[in-house]
Design an enzyme around this catalytic site. Structure first.
Site, PDB file in Angstrom:
ATOM      1  N   CYS A  89       0.841  -1.204   0.000  1.00 25.62           N
ATOM      2  CA  CYS A  89       0.000   0.000   0.000  1.00 25.62           C
ATOM      3  C   CYS A  89       0.877   1.256   0.000  1.00 25.62           C
ATOM      4  O   CYS A  89       1.462   1.609   1.030  1.00 25.62           O
ATOM      5  CB  CYS A  89      -0.925  -0.022   1.218  1.00 25.62           C
ATOM      6  SG  CYS A  89      -1.806   1.529   1.511  1.00 25.62           S
ATOM      7  N   CYS A 123      -0.075   4.067   2.423  1.00 26.86           N
ATOM      8  CA  CYS A 123       0.274   3.697   3.796  1.00 26.86           C
ATOM      9  C   CYS A 123       1.676   4.197   4.137  1.00 26.86           C
ATOM     10  O   CYS A 123       1.947   4.637   5.259  1.00 26.86           O
ATOM     11  CB  CYS A 123       0.217   2.185   3.988  1.00 26.86           C
ATOM     12  SG  CYS A 123      -1.418   1.447   3.774  1.00 26.86           S
TER      13      CYS A 123
END
Length: 304
Positions: free
Chosen positions: A70, A73
């Protein structure tokens, strides 16, 4: 807040967790991301109950659900970690790798990453999804703290402790640190020397003075000094200058090894001068640094 998520399902699932039907243990333990005094903790299914549910009875626990694949993230997590450390225990950041702990995102009904959930009193109270600007996250955290301050005793306790620490700060060190932040090394050095004039055994001032002196020299370090020293191994001044340049370039072992070799080649006042310079370098590093320990042993062998 942009990217807010529906908390109704989360609260229902959290009630089950609070009653003891949360994620079952699967072995393993928690890994602090920032050391023993950190407010950033890596959480697993095995530690979810203790690190999230139980800790949230004292302070809010902000759950950061992330995955290695991700990319947003990777933008969000460092911001959350920095804010957690800055707030000094007013809340705890619980980082959870969803790929390794798949039951936890299921518990919260998470649909996308990153998702951040504030848990207080064993229940999720606020959440948002997606990467957010730091200023917006700060505002979100403040709203969580304001809403929970009267319910969770740990928030006020942490704020009181932080206030007492600020009051206990020595204004002499504060002035020196402010000068250092401005890049005014001479003023910072003078401030630390003034402390040592009054308190010759003040270890904090000694260490700070050494750091200031090195920082000032490092900014003026000449990288070409290394090449010059390599062609003149018996030139003590050249070796000292090269060691400074190496240390400024984070070539710690090279700087130490250079001076140990110089100690072996010298004697009398020159040897003592190099030895003292090396010991001053040792003092720039925290106690227990293995590079220093190795260099100290090598120095002892060179001297004796």
């Amino acid at each position: 807040m942009a990217g807010a998520v529906d908390l109704s399902a989360l609260k229902n699932r959290a009630e089950a967790s609070r009653s003891g039907t949360g994620p079952p243990a699967s072995g393993g333990g928690d890994r602090s991301s920032g050391g023993a005094n950190s407010w950033v903790v890596d959480v697993t299914e095995a530690t979810f109950q203790s690190e999230v549910v139980e800790r949230s009875m004292q302070v809010p626990v902000v759950v950061d659900l992330w995955a290695d694949w991700c990319q947003p993230c990777k933008q969000l997590s460092p911001i959350l970690e920095r804010l957690a450390q800055q707030d000094g225990g007013r809340w705890v950041l619980a980082k959870i790798d969803v790929d390794a702990n798949q039951r936890i995102p299921q518990l919260f009904g998470v649909q996308s990453l990153p998702t951040v959930i504030a848990v207080a009193g064993g229940q999720p109270v606020e959440a948002f999804a997606g990467a957010q600007p730091e200023a917006q996250i700060r505002q979100w955290l403040d709203s969580v703290l304001d809403a929970q301050r009267d319910q969770l005793p740990g928030i006020r306790a942490a704020e009181q402790a932080a206030g007492e620490q600020e009051e206990a700060e020595d204004p002499r060190f504060t002035a020196a640190e402010e000068a250092l932040e401005r890049g005014d090394y001479s003023t910072a050095e003078a401030a630390y020397r003034k402390i040592l004039d009054a308190e010759p055994n003040n270890e904090q001032a000694k260490a700070a003075l050494a750091q200031v002196q090195f920082t000032a020299r490092a900014e003026n370090a000449d990288p070409s000094a290394i090449e010059r020293a390599d062609t003149a191994p018996d030139d003590v001044d050249a070796q000292l200058a090269a060691s400074e340049a190496e240390l400024a370039a984070q070539q710690v072992e090279s700087a130490f090894d250079r001076l140990v070799r110089t100690v072996k080649r010298t004697s009398g006042d020159e040897r003592n001068r190099v030895r003292e310079h090396l010991i001053e370098m040792f003092e720039l590093f925290p106690e227990g640094d293995q590079r220093v320990a190795t260099a100290r042993r090598n120095l002892a062998s060179a001297l004796f």
